[in-house]
Design a protein around this motif. Structure first.
Motif, PDB file in Angstrom:
ATOM      1  N   LEU A  66       0.745  -1.145   0.029  1.00 39.64           N
ATOM      2  CA  LEU A  66      -0.073  -0.134  -0.097  1.00 39.64           C
ATOM      3  C   LEU A  66       0.748   1.140   0.008  1.00 39.64           C
ATOM      4  CD1 LEU A  66      -2.891  -0.933   2.620  1.00 39.64           C
ATOM      5  CD2 LEU A  66      -2.794  -0.937   0.068  1.00 39.64           C
ATOM      6  N   HIS A  67       1.859   1.342   0.694  1.00 40.27           N
ATOM      7  CA  HIS A  67       2.846   2.515   0.662  1.00 40.27           C
ATOM      8  C   HIS A  67       3.122   2.659  -0.521  1.00 40.27           C
ATOM      9  CE1 HIS A  67       6.996   3.905   0.900  1.00 40.27           C
ATOM     10  NE2 HIS A  67       6.579   4.875   1.835  1.00 40.27           N
ATOM     11  N   GLY A  68       3.957   1.936  -1.243  1.00 38.96           N
ATOM     12  CA  GLY A  68       4.479   2.034  -2.792  1.00 38.96           C
ATOM     13  C   GLY A  68       3.277   2.448  -3.571  1.00 38.96           C
ATOM     14  N   PRO A  91      -4.226  14.670   5.217  1.00 39.36           N
ATOM     15  CA  PRO A  91      -4.073  13.364   5.341  1.00 39.36           C
ATOM     16  C   PRO A  91      -5.181  12.589   5.488  1.00 39.36           C
ATOM     17  CG  PRO A  91      -2.248  14.464   6.442  1.00 39.36           C
ATOM     18  CD  PRO A  91      -3.114  15.464   5.925  1.00 39.36           C
ATOM     19  N   GLU A  92      -6.092  12.896   6.420  1.00 42.25           N
ATOM     20  CA  GLU A  92      -7.446  12.328   6.693  1.00 42.25           C
ATOM     21  C   GLU A  92      -7.958  11.893   5.476  1.00 42.25           C
ATOM     22  OE1 GLU A  92      -6.403  15.070   8.132  1.00 42.25           O
ATOM     23  OE2 GLU A  92      -6.119  14.033  10.138  1.00 42.25           O
ATOM     24  N   GLU A  93      -8.318  13.104   4.432  1.00 38.28           N
ATOM     25  CA  GLU A  93      -9.022  12.776   3.052  1.00 38.28           C
ATOM     26  C   GLU A  93      -8.171  11.760   2.211  1.00 38.28           C
ATOM     27  OE1 GLU A  93      -9.463  16.565   1.058  1.00 38.28           O
ATOM     28  OE2 GLU A  93     -10.831  17.370   2.669  1.00 38.28           O
ATOM     29  N   ILE A  94      -6.890  11.839   2.321  1.00 33.61           N
ATOM     30  CA  ILE A  94      -6.246  10.869   1.503  1.00 33.61           C
ATOM     31  C   ILE A  94      -6.658   9.500   2.207  1.00 33.61           C
ATOM     32  CG2 ILE A  94      -3.885  10.015   0.853  1.00 33.61           C
ATOM     33  CD1 ILE A  94      -2.896  13.038   1.088  1.00 33.61           C
ATOM     34  N   GLY A  95      -6.435   9.377   3.338  1.00 36.14           N
ATOM     35  CA  GLY A  95      -6.674   7.952   3.726  1.00 36.14           C
ATOM     36  C   GLY A  95      -8.009   7.444   3.501  1.00 36.14           C
ATOM     37  N   GLU A  99      -8.545   4.355   1.183  1.00 31.76           N
ATOM     38  CA  GLU A  99      -8.886   3.428   2.202  1.00 31.76           C
ATOM     39  C   GLU A  99      -7.493   2.654   2.970  1.00 31.76           C
ATOM     40  OE1 GLU A  99     -11.350   0.473   0.529  1.00 31.76           O
ATOM     41  OE2 GLU A  99     -13.140   1.839   0.449  1.00 31.76           O
ATOM     42  N   VAL A 100      -6.648   3.604   3.331  1.00 35.09           N
ATOM     43  CA  VAL A 100      -5.145   3.299   3.828  1.00 35.09           C
ATOM     44  C   VAL A 100      -5.162   3.958   5.079  1.00 35.09           C
ATOM     45  CG1 VAL A 100      -4.226   2.787   1.630  1.00 35.09           C
ATOM     46  CG2 VAL A 100      -4.029   5.058   2.748  1.00 35.09           C
ATOM     47  N   SER A 101      -4.299   3.429   6.012  1.00 33.93           N
ATOM     48  CA  SER A 101      -4.037   3.960   7.544  1.00 33.93           C
ATOM     49  C   SER A 101      -3.429   5.312   7.461  1.00 33.93           C
ATOM     50  CB  SER A 101      -3.355   2.798   8.134  1.00 33.93           C
ATOM     51  OG  SER A 101      -1.958   2.784   7.877  1.00 33.93           O
ATOM     52  N   ARG A 102      -3.499   6.114   8.324  1.00 31.66           N
ATOM     53  CA  ARG A 102      -2.606   7.304   9.056  1.00 31.66           C
ATOM     54  C   ARG A 102      -1.311   6.670   8.511  1.00 31.66           C
ATOM     55  NH1 ARG A 102      -5.353   9.946  13.905  1.00 31.66           N
ATOM     56  NH2 ARG A 102      -7.626  10.323  13.215  1.00 31.66           N
ATOM     57  N   THR A 103      -0.693   5.822   9.057  1.00 32.88           N
ATOM     58  CA  THR A 103       0.759   5.447   8.849  1.00 32.88           C
ATOM     59  C   THR A 103       1.166   5.489   7.463  1.00 32.88           C
ATOM     60  OG1 THR A 103       0.661   3.950  10.805  1.00 32.88           O
ATOM     61  CG2 THR A 103       2.418   3.870   9.381  1.00 32.88           C
ATOM     62  N   VAL A 104       0.190   4.599   6.483  1.00 33.76           N
ATOM     63  CA  VAL A 104       0.547   4.618   5.217  1.00 33.76           C
ATOM     64  C   VAL A 104       0.830   6.050   4.587  1.00 33.76           C
ATOM     65  CG1 VAL A 104      -0.119   3.925   3.163  1.00 33.76           C
ATOM     66  CG2 VAL A 104      -0.231   2.208   5.017  1.00 33.76           C
TER      67      VAL A 104
END
Length: 295
Positions: A66-68, A91-95, A99-104
């Motif tokens: 997911l990170h890449g 970041p919240e909108e991107i997540g 559909e990925v975590s805050r860490t990603v």
């Protein structure tokens, strides 16, 4: 055929399915969870359709989960202009959108910041930076530009950069020849010859990239060596089956062979001349060399 040639050609065919063909969209799957309503974020509407401009994944980010994938998608959107300069990235909108975590999200934005695409400042947040701040020599950015709206400028600039770098590298490499290096360069020429005869453009392009990368690495100049990745990226986006450009030619093979022979003979002048002839044969370079472009 040598064992190396056979192995390389077999490996290239086995991985060919990982490259998208003409017109294919290489999207990353962000599956919807059963029973979960996907949140609609107006700022990201039609993002998937826009990302379809790029026909394949960037080698630097392929296979990193997911990170890449998020780095790839956001990077493409920034470079294509879909996310313009000074655009805030929440970041919240991107997540929610991907559909990925805050860490990603956080780690992905850090990667983009290192490439000069975004900046994060206290009380300001993360924003897209102007083109003048981008690391235009980053292999990912090179590829994103080459498959986006700036494709013509990117390929011209890469061709001009190769014309500047590689003839000098060929001259210098002639004075630093080692037996194992000469053997490897000869192997690459042999592989290209077999691939050309069999119509295997993918194997040809991979052997071509290794030939040029190795030549720069043995030039004995550490600063030039750091540019080998740029040349590899240029080869990937300027020709071969991935981009749908002209297939490898006999003339290209002949010039590669002349470069290898000149290096083996420690003839720097001949190696430089052969490299210039090779670059001029390439259709992307032919449009910009030797005449300067008009302003």
């Amino acid at each position: 055929m040598s064992t190396l040639a056979h192995t390389m050609m077999t490996a290239a065919r086995s991985t060919d399915s990982g490259l998208a063909g003409p017109g294919e969209l290489d999207r990353y799957p962000y599956s919807d969870s059963p029973g979960t309503e996907r949140l609609g974020i107006p700022a990201w509407e039609n993002a998937d359709q826009e990302l379809g401009r790029v026909g394949r994944r960037t080698a630097g980010n392929r296979g990193r989960g997911l990170h890449g994938q998020l780095v790839q998608q956001l990077g493409q959107m920034i470079v294509s202009g879909d996310l313009g300069a000074d655009r805030p990235l929440v970041p919240e909108e991107i997540g929610q959108r991907f559909e990925v975590s805050r860490t990603v999200v956080r780690e992905s934005l850090r990667v983009l910041e290192a490439k000069g695409l975004v900046s994060a400042r206290p009380n300001v947040g993360t924003r897209v930076r102007p083109v003048s701040d981008w690391n235009l020599l980053d292999p990912d950015i090179i590829e994103w530009r080459a498959f986006g709206p700036q494709r013509d400028d990117q390929r011209r600039e890469l061709s001009e950069l190769r014309w500047t770098i590689e003839p000098l590298a060929a001259r210098l490499a002639a004075g630093h020849g080692r037996e194992e290096v000469q053997q490897r360069l000869g192997d690459m020429v042999e592989i290209m010859g077999h691939a050309l005869a069999q119509g295997d453009s993918l194997t040809f392009s991979r052997a071509d990239a290794e030939f040029h990368s190795l030549l720069i690495q043995v030039a004995g100049n550490r600063m030039l060596e750091h540019l080998s990745g740029i040349v590899s990226a240029a080869l990937q986006v300027s020709g071969g089956p991935v981009t749908g450009c002209d297939r490898p030619t006999e003339a290209s093979l002949v010039h590669h062979g002349r470069i290898a022979d000149a290096l083996a003979a420690a003839d720097g002048a001949a190696a430089e001349t052969a490299m210039r002839q090779l670059l001029t044969v390439h259709p992307e370079v032919e449009r910009v060399v030797p005449a300067p472009r008009e302003h």
